[in-house]
Design an enzyme around this catalytic site. Sequence first.
Site, PDB file in Angstrom:
ATOM      1  N   TRP A  99       0.805  -1.231   0.000  1.00 53.30           N
ATOM      2  CA  TRP A  99       0.000   0.000   0.000  1.00 53.30           C
ATOM      3  C   TRP A  99       0.833   1.275   0.000  1.00 53.30           C
ATOM      4  O   TRP A  99       0.306   2.362  -0.214  1.00 53.30           O
ATOM      5  CB  TRP A  99      -0.921   0.024   1.238  1.00 53.30           C
ATOM      6  CG  TRP A  99      -0.183  -0.306   2.514  1.00 53.30           C
ATOM      7  CD1 TRP A  99      -0.121  -1.528   3.119  1.00 53.30           C
ATOM      8  CD2 TRP A  99       0.624   0.574   3.296  1.00 53.30           C
ATOM      9  NE1 TRP A  99       0.698  -1.462   4.224  1.00 53.30           N
ATOM     10  CE2 TRP A  99       1.155  -0.179   4.362  1.00 53.30           C
ATOM     11  CE3 TRP A  99       0.958   1.937   3.206  1.00 53.30           C
ATOM     12  CZ2 TRP A  99       2.004   0.374   5.320  1.00 53.30           C
ATOM     13  CZ3 TRP A  99       1.803   2.485   4.166  1.00 53.30           C
ATOM     14  CH2 TRP A  99       2.310   1.704   5.202  1.00 53.30           C
ATOM     15  N   ASN A 100       2.144   1.171   0.254  1.00 51.16           N
ATOM     16  CA  ASN A 100       2.876   2.419   0.528  1.00 51.16           C
ATOM     17  C   ASN A 100       3.221   3.245  -0.713  1.00 51.16           C
ATOM     18  O   ASN A 100       3.337   4.464  -0.614  1.00 51.16           O
ATOM     19  CB  ASN A 100       4.119   2.148   1.393  1.00 51.16           C
ATOM     20  CG  ASN A 100       5.048   1.130   0.798  1.00 51.16           C
ATOM     21  OD1 ASN A 100       4.716   0.470  -0.182  1.00 51.16           O
ATOM     22  ND2 ASN A 100       6.218   0.989   1.379  1.00 51.16           N
ATOM     23  N   LYS A 117      -2.606  -7.986  -7.934  1.00 51.67           N
ATOM     24  CA  LYS A 117      -3.410  -7.856  -6.720  1.00 51.67           C
ATOM     25  C   LYS A 117      -2.831  -6.726  -5.864  1.00 51.67           C
ATOM     26  O   LYS A 117      -1.833  -6.898  -5.182  1.00 51.67           O
ATOM     27  CB  LYS A 117      -3.418  -9.141  -5.903  1.00 51.67           C
ATOM     28  CG  LYS A 117      -4.520  -9.111  -4.851  1.00 51.67           C
ATOM     29  CD  LYS A 117      -4.231  -9.930  -3.622  1.00 51.67           C
ATOM     30  CE  LYS A 117      -3.297  -9.274  -2.675  1.00 51.67           C
ATOM     31  NZ  LYS A 117      -3.757  -7.980  -2.126  1.00 51.67           N
ATOM     32  N   ALA A 148      -2.722  -3.909  -2.736  1.00 58.86           N
ATOM     33  CA  ALA A 148      -3.040  -4.020  -1.309  1.00 58.86           C
ATOM     34  C   ALA A 148      -4.486  -3.588  -1.065  1.00 58.86           C
ATOM     35  O   ALA A 148      -5.005  -2.699  -1.740  1.00 58.86           O
ATOM     36  CB  ALA A 148      -2.092  -3.140  -0.507  1.00 58.86           C
ATOM     37  N   GLY A 193       6.317  -6.578  -0.298  1.00 58.51           N
ATOM     38  CA  GLY A 193       5.591  -6.485   0.958  1.00 58.51           C
ATOM     39  C   GLY A 193       6.484  -6.894   2.102  1.00 58.51           C
ATOM     40  O   GLY A 193       7.714  -6.820   2.003  1.00 58.51           O
ATOM     41  N   SER A 194       5.864  -7.364   3.162  1.00 59.53           N
ATOM     42  CA  SER A 194       6.636  -7.658   4.369  1.00 59.53           C
ATOM     43  C   SER A 194       7.373  -8.993   4.243  1.00 59.53           C
ATOM     44  O   SER A 194       6.949  -9.894   3.508  1.00 59.53           O
ATOM     45  CB  SER A 194       5.693  -7.688   5.570  1.00 59.53           C
ATOM     46  OG  SER A 194       4.715  -8.671   5.361  1.00 59.53           O
ATOM     47  N   LEU A 217      11.293  -7.237  -0.175  1.00 65.11           N
ATOM     48  CA  LEU A 217      10.758  -7.386   1.185  1.00 65.11           C
ATOM     49  C   LEU A 217      11.170  -6.221   2.078  1.00 65.11           C
ATOM     50  O   LEU A 217      11.466  -5.139   1.604  1.00 65.11           O
ATOM     51  CB  LEU A 217      11.184  -8.747   1.744  1.00 65.11           C
ATOM     52  CG  LEU A 217      10.835  -9.934   0.822  1.00 65.11           C
ATOM     53  CD1 LEU A 217      11.363 -11.242   1.383  1.00 65.11           C
ATOM     54  CD2 LEU A 217       9.334 -10.029   0.587  1.00 65.11           C
ATOM     55  N   CYS A 247      10.145   1.017   2.335  1.00 66.85           N
ATOM     56  CA  CYS A 247      11.109  -0.041   2.645  1.00 66.85           C
ATOM     57  C   CYS A 247      12.516   0.532   2.622  1.00 66.85           C
ATOM     58  O   CYS A 247      13.418   0.003   3.246  1.00 66.85           O
ATOM     59  CB  CYS A 247      10.968  -1.173   1.651  1.00 66.85           C
ATOM     60  SG  CYS A 247      11.015  -0.572  -0.019  1.00 66.85           S
ATOM     61  N   GLU A 282      11.728  -3.034  11.556  1.00 70.44           N
ATOM     62  CA  GLU A 282      11.470  -2.000  10.557  1.00 70.44           C
ATOM     63  C   GLU A 282      10.422  -1.062  11.154  1.00 70.44           C
ATOM     64  O   GLU A 282       9.312  -1.489  11.485  1.00 70.44           O
ATOM     65  CB  GLU A 282      10.940  -2.693   9.299  1.00 70.44           C
ATOM     66  CG  GLU A 282      10.751  -1.773   8.140  1.00 70.44           C
ATOM     67  CD  GLU A 282      10.318  -2.518   6.875  1.00 70.44           C
ATOM     68  OE1 GLU A 282       9.672  -3.570   6.976  1.00 70.44           O
ATOM     69  OE2 GLU A 282      10.637  -2.015   5.784  1.00 70.44           O
TER      70      GLU A 282
HETATM   71  P1  NAD Z   1       2.123  -6.998   3.591  1.00 73.40           P
HETATM   72  O1  NAD Z   1       3.119  -8.073   3.409  1.00 73.40           O
HETATM   73  O2  NAD Z   1       1.189  -7.091   4.704  1.00 73.40           O
HETATM   74  O3  NAD Z   1       1.226  -6.844   2.294  1.00 73.40           O
HETATM   75  C1  NAD Z   1       1.768  -6.748   0.992  1.00 73.40           C
HETATM   76  C2  NAD Z   1       0.798  -7.345   0.012  1.00 73.40           C
HETATM   77  O4  NAD Z   1       0.635  -8.716   0.308  1.00 73.40           O
HETATM   78  C3  NAD Z   1      -0.600  -6.743   0.056  1.00 73.40           C
HETATM   79  O5  NAD Z   1      -1.113  -6.714  -1.265  1.00 73.40           O
HETATM   80  C4  NAD Z   1      -1.376  -7.742   0.901  1.00 73.40           C
HETATM   81  O6  NAD Z   1      -2.748  -7.731   0.621  1.00 73.40           O
HETATM   82  C5  NAD Z   1      -0.742  -9.031   0.448  1.00 73.40           C
HETATM   83  N1  NAD Z   1      -0.849 -10.122   1.415  1.00 73.40           N
HETATM   84  C6  NAD Z   1      -0.931 -10.052   2.766  1.00 73.40           C
HETATM   85  N2  NAD Z   1      -1.014 -11.301   3.275  1.00 73.40           N
HETATM   86  C7  NAD Z   1      -0.974 -12.170   2.229  1.00 73.40           C
HETATM   87  C8  NAD Z   1      -1.014 -13.584   2.109  1.00 73.40           C
HETATM   88  N3  NAD Z   1      -1.100 -14.385   3.168  1.00 73.40           N
HETATM   89  N4  NAD Z   1      -0.946 -14.120   0.877  1.00 73.40           N
HETATM   90  C9  NAD Z   1      -0.834 -13.334  -0.225  1.00 73.40           C
HETATM   91  N5  NAD Z   1      -0.810 -11.992  -0.178  1.00 73.40           N
HETATM   92  C10 NAD Z   1      -0.866 -11.414   1.040  1.00 73.40           C
HETATM   93  O7  NAD Z   1       2.967  -5.667   3.613  1.00 73.40           O
HETATM   94  P2  NAD Z   1       2.423  -4.178   3.695  1.00 73.40           P
HETATM   95  O8  NAD Z   1       2.131  -3.874   5.100  1.00 73.40           O
HETATM   96  O9  NAD Z   1       1.356  -3.935   2.693  1.00 73.40           O
HETATM   97  O10 NAD Z   1       3.685  -3.383   3.169  1.00 73.40           O
HETATM   98  C11 NAD Z   1       4.721  -3.015   3.989  1.00 73.40           C
HETATM   99  C12 NAD Z   1       5.930  -3.900   3.767  1.00 73.40           C
HETATM  100  O11 NAD Z   1       6.307  -3.893   2.407  1.00 73.40           O
HETATM  101  C13 NAD Z   1       7.124  -3.433   4.527  1.00 73.40           C
HETATM  102  O12 NAD Z   1       7.758  -4.490   5.181  1.00 73.40           O
HETATM  103  C14 NAD Z   1       8.024  -2.863   3.453  1.00 73.40           C
HETATM  104  O13 NAD Z   1       9.373  -2.858   3.752  1.00 73.40           O
HETATM  105  C15 NAD Z   1       7.698  -3.703   2.306  1.00 73.40           C
HETATM  106  N6  NAD Z   1       8.024  -3.017   1.082  1.00 73.40           N
HETATM  107  C16 NAD Z   1       9.110  -3.454   0.412  1.00 73.40           C
HETATM  108  C17 NAD Z   1       9.486  -2.826  -0.751  1.00 73.40           C
HETATM  109  C18 NAD Z   1      10.688  -3.295  -1.486  1.00 73.40           C
HETATM  110  O14 NAD Z   1      10.790  -3.009  -2.650  1.00 73.40           O
HETATM  111  N7  NAD Z   1      11.608  -4.014  -0.874  1.00 73.40           N
HETATM  112  C19 NAD Z   1       8.740  -1.758  -1.251  1.00 73.40           C
HETATM  113  C20 NAD Z   1       7.617  -1.330  -0.529  1.00 73.40           C
HETATM  114  C21 NAD Z   1       7.272  -2.008   0.639  1.00 73.40           C
END
Ligand code: NAD
Length: 490
Positions: free
Chosen positions: A160-161, A184, A186, A238-239, A261, A294, A391
């Site tokens: 979402w960020n 897909k 966020a 994502g995370s 990540l 991130c 983080e």
């Molecule tokens: P998140 O992992 O909760 O969600 C990311 C995405 O994954 C969303 O679309 C969410 O709906 C989906 N998701 C959640 N649970 C899932 C599951 N069980 N199966 C499949 N999809 C699922 O992370 P967030 O809170 O949206 O984003 C923040 C994180 O993203 C931070 O840790 C950040 O560092 C990371 N991030 C990394 C980068 C990078 O390029 N390294 C860039 C931006 C954000």
Amino acid sequence: MTNNHEDELLAGVPAGLLIGGEWRPAEGGRTLDVSDPATGKVIAQIADASVADGQAALDAAADAFPAWAATPTRERAEVLRRAFDLLQERAEDFALLMTIEMGKPLAEARGEVAYGGEFNRWFSEEAARVQGRYGANPEGTGRMIVSQHPVGPCYLITPWNFPLAMATRKIAPALAAGCTVVVKPATQTPLTTLLFAALLADAGVPAGVVNVITTSSAGPVSESIIRDPRLRKLSFTGSTPVGQRLLAQAAEGVLRTSMELGGNAPFVVFDDADLDKAVAGAMSAKFRNVGQACTAANRFIVHRSVADEFARRVTEQVKGLVIGRGTEPDVTIGPLIDDRAVTKTAALVDDAVSRGATLRAGGRAVPGAGTFYEPTVVSDVPEGSDLLREEIFGPVLAIVPFEDEDDAVRIANDTEYGLVSYVYTENLARGQRMIERLETGMMGLNMGVVSNAAAPFGGWKMSGLGREGGTEGIHEYLQTKYTLTADPFA
Ligand code: NAD
């Protein structure tokens, strides 16, 4: 909703799932709410996809793949170039939409449109540069041909960020390579991706090449797609914990993956740094996106002889930041994404202060509507504090003093993450030593922001696998074939 212009913009965002070129409701007509984090108000209701909807999207991507893969690269490139141009024309709409659904100040949202849009232009240029090679094998008994082929239907999961840039950073290279996709976004920020998908159709992307599903059941919907043998690639941002879970699912089918990540970026300031530059860099590395990046600097590792002066100067700047809804002029600090983020940020600051850190500014959630947390500075953060290990993903600038270069390197590398580091020094040899010693996939040397469509973005260690952007980015969506032919003169 706050005014007519915002209402009109929101009314123009498709609310359905994009499957095979058609916008359609979710199975059973289920919907999910999208809210403005600055006000807490619901701003849209969109389709809430089921497992069957996810499968329908994959069907569409699989059906569209052969024709798109066979489309000349020049044509694919032109479509992406048109997407770049259309995004320039509609930049204000995309910026405002991101500010409404995600909270970032409008000036930053405009910056993201510029950055995110650039992936369309960059990969429109890269599309025609995918090349193979031909040559005699070393024994001279045959000819080796190495060729590149699109990997197939891809599943792209974004956070979402950065609602636009995270989508374009995956969609553009996938399309340039000849792949079709299911995206897909966020759950918190799906509107930007939905509007961008509509833009891609206007740019000439054929039906089924880009499919979008929005869902409150990310786990089951994604697992069913990931375990489907027709899927050939998963790209996730994502995370780290979710990334690990998806990697385990992908292992069964030996699915290609790219993982962007979490991070825990060190920001090292040496005693020979230009402190004006370091303070300016610190403000962008920390407070851009309210620290929800991130790449956000997480630990400010500052030489003991300048730590106090650095802390004094950043505190002065932080006190000048303006909190509010990102649509208001002069606002530099928007809301955090949700209540959970506020609670987590508060817990990290409280833990550091209880261990003896000095609170120099901020340190509280802002009462009232919206999910705001004050921009905060804490210095002399003791090693072992959660603030240094986790983080932060919030507007907290945490300062740790160090004694010498070895000490700085030890503290900076003392994390399982390895996405990006920042180093401030006017000593060239020291800067070069830090490039070689810091365990991160990216580095800003006297620079507070590193992201660029032309650069390979990605991390070492638990920050991920693969690279997005640069000449590397398109190869995440290509697979190599080596062919041996007989010596034609034999
Ligand atoms: P998140 O992992 O909760 O969600 C990311 C995405 O994954 C969303 O679309 C969410 O709906 C989906 N998701 C959640 N649970 C899932 C599951 N069980 N199966 C499949 N999809 C699922 O992370 P967030 O809170 O949206 O984003 C923040 C994180 O993203 C931070 O840790 C950040 O560092 C990371 N991030 C990394 C980068 C990078 O390029 N390294 C860039 C931006 C954000």
